[in-house]
Design an enzyme around this catalytic site. Structure first.
Site, PDB file in Angstrom:
ATOM      1  N   SER A 163      39.091  -0.691  39.280  1.00 19.99           N
ATOM      2  CA  SER A 163      38.066  -1.489  38.619  1.00 19.99           C
ATOM      3  C   SER A 163      37.205  -2.203  39.666  1.00 19.99           C
ATOM      4  O   SER A 163      36.542  -1.553  40.468  1.00 19.99           O
ATOM      5  CB  SER A 163      38.736  -2.463  37.635  1.00 19.99           C
ATOM      6  OG  SER A 163      37.830  -2.940  36.694  1.00 19.99           O
ATOM      7  N   GLU A 259      34.403 -20.526  38.899  1.00 23.44           N
ATOM      8  CA  GLU A 259      32.990 -20.844  39.104  1.00 23.44           C
ATOM      9  C   GLU A 259      32.272 -19.719  39.839  1.00 23.44           C
ATOM     10  O   GLU A 259      31.188 -19.288  39.435  1.00 23.44           O
ATOM     11  CB  GLU A 259      32.857 -22.159  39.876  1.00 23.44           C
ATOM     12  CG  GLU A 259      33.256 -23.388  39.097  1.00 23.44           C
ATOM     13  CD  GLU A 259      32.409 -23.576  37.838  1.00 23.44           C
ATOM     14  OE1 GLU A 259      31.241 -23.157  37.829  1.00 23.44           O
ATOM     15  OE2 GLU A 259      32.931 -24.128  36.864  1.00 23.44           O
ATOM     16  N   HIS A 318      42.664   1.540  30.648  1.00 30.73           N
ATOM     17  CA  HIS A 318      41.958   1.115  31.858  1.00 30.73           C
ATOM     18  C   HIS A 318      42.923   0.870  33.020  1.00 30.73           C
ATOM     19  O   HIS A 318      42.617   1.195  34.166  1.00 30.73           O
ATOM     20  CB  HIS A 318      41.150  -0.149  31.559  1.00 30.73           C
ATOM     21  CG  HIS A 318      40.349  -0.645  32.717  1.00 30.73           C
ATOM     22  ND1 HIS A 318      39.479   0.165  33.436  1.00 30.73           N
ATOM     23  CD2 HIS A 318      40.291  -1.874  33.307  1.00 30.73           C
ATOM     24  CE1 HIS A 318      38.910  -0.552  34.401  1.00 30.73           C
ATOM     25  NE2 HIS A 318      39.394  -1.777  34.342  1.00 30.73           N
TER      26      HIS A 318
END
Length: 339
Positions: A163, A259, A318
């Site tokens: 990924s 963040e 996945h």
């Protein structure tokens, strides 16, 4: 091109045009040997290397969006090594978004036990035990791995990434093909992937979790699970995200840098523009039940990786290496160069 008629191919891809078409192969039969949790340890004891302590943000709090610093400053990555060096280049395993090097621990042990030589598992920046940094682009993450290879004296490696880690591996191979003997991209293509909104919702849910100080780890995880459930409805996905909940001096925090990930989510879901192809062998190994490698991606795979094979393991989603562990190990071993 005539597609393979093997059992593992979920669909017959459209033919590719060009001098070096991508071949599609069936999933490989399960390899003999013990189950994943019964695999014997590799010849050497794992070596764990952590950089400076992970500067976790204040527990479960938010702050201003980070500014975009220079991508030329590499982050020292935490990593672990198993196996011993041999004739093959070291195998470097890169995890996906919200993951850590522990995701590939069983894979690394299984491959080392089967004589692949040295295997490294690596924590990406802003993940696991690696330092936090406000920048989260594939150019920056590729530079981190290049820095690690230089630090370890590795002049050529075999890259395997899942990924987000697959995109980092592809970026590194395209930037520095001299460092990459061959490439394995697990269930990801060099194109834009899942909608950003889906992952933005997960991040917002993680940021909103509130856990009182002093709870036991099990109680904290249960409370966080309950707070995530309205947004993250799949239990397996919640459990995966909760692997990032850590205790720091009696208070709980997310070890991933939410963040930075949130600020760069569009970068993570896309892929940088490259013009020169990677000349080495490449394997795109997908799950037949996953949408992340599809026929519409084949032209771009062929353009950037003209020597690529595309394979699908039947019944895998996945997280191919978790869903079909033995078939995954067999596919990887079949692609590696002879010892």
């Amino acid at each position: 091109m005539r597609p393979s008629q093997g059992r593992g191919l979920l669909f017959s891809p459209a033919p590719l045009r060009g001098p070096a078409p991508i071949s599609t192969k069936s999933s490989l039969p399960g390899c003999p040997g013990p189950a994943p949790d019964a695999i014997a340890p590799p010849p050497s004891t794992p070596r764990y290397t952590d950089p400076a302590p992970n500067p976790l943000a204040p527990p479960l709090c938010t702050g201003p969006a980070p500014r975009r610093p220079s991508p030329r400053r590499a982050v020292p990555l935490a990593h672990a090594e198993v196996g011993v060096g041999g004739d093959r280049p070291p195998l470097v395993l890169l995890h996906g978004l919200f993951g850590s090097r522990s995701n590939f621990q069983a894979v690394a042990k299984a491959l080392a036990h089967r004589g692949t030589g040295k295997v490294l598992t690596v924590d990406a920046r802003n993940h696991g035990s690696s330092p936090h940094h406000p920048l989260m682009t594939y150019e920056a993450m590729s530079l981190d791995v290049q820095h690690l290879l230089t630090h370890l004296g590795i002049t050529k490696c075999i890259l395997l990434g899942h990924s987000m880690g697959g995109k980092t591996a592809m970026a590194l191979a395209l930037q520095r093909p001299d460092l990459v003997e061959r490439l394995i991209s697990v269930d990801i293509s060099p194109v834009s992937t899942a909608p950003v909104s889906e992952f933005s919702a997960y991040i917002s849910a993680m940021k909103s979790v509130k856990i009182p100080d002093g709870l036991s780890r099990s109680a904290a995880r249960q409370l966080a699970d309950e707070q995530l459930r309205p947004v993250v409805q799949l239990p397996q996905l919640r459990q995966f995200l909760l692997t990032n909940l850590v205790e720091v001096e009696g208070r709980y925090a997310w070890r991933v840098n939410l963040e930075a990930i949130s600020h760069h989510l569009a970068d993570i879901m896309s892929f940088p523009a490259f013009h020169e192809p990677y000349p080495g062998p490449a394997l795109f190994l997908g799950g037949s039940n996953s949408p992340y490698i599809s026929p519409k991606d084949y032209p771009e795979i062929q353009r950037l990786f003209p020597r690529a094979d595309v394979q699908f393991i039947r019944g895998a989603g996945h997280i191919v290496h978790q869903d079909k562990f033995q078939e995954f190990i067999t596919a990887v071993l079949s692609f590696l160069p002879p010892p």
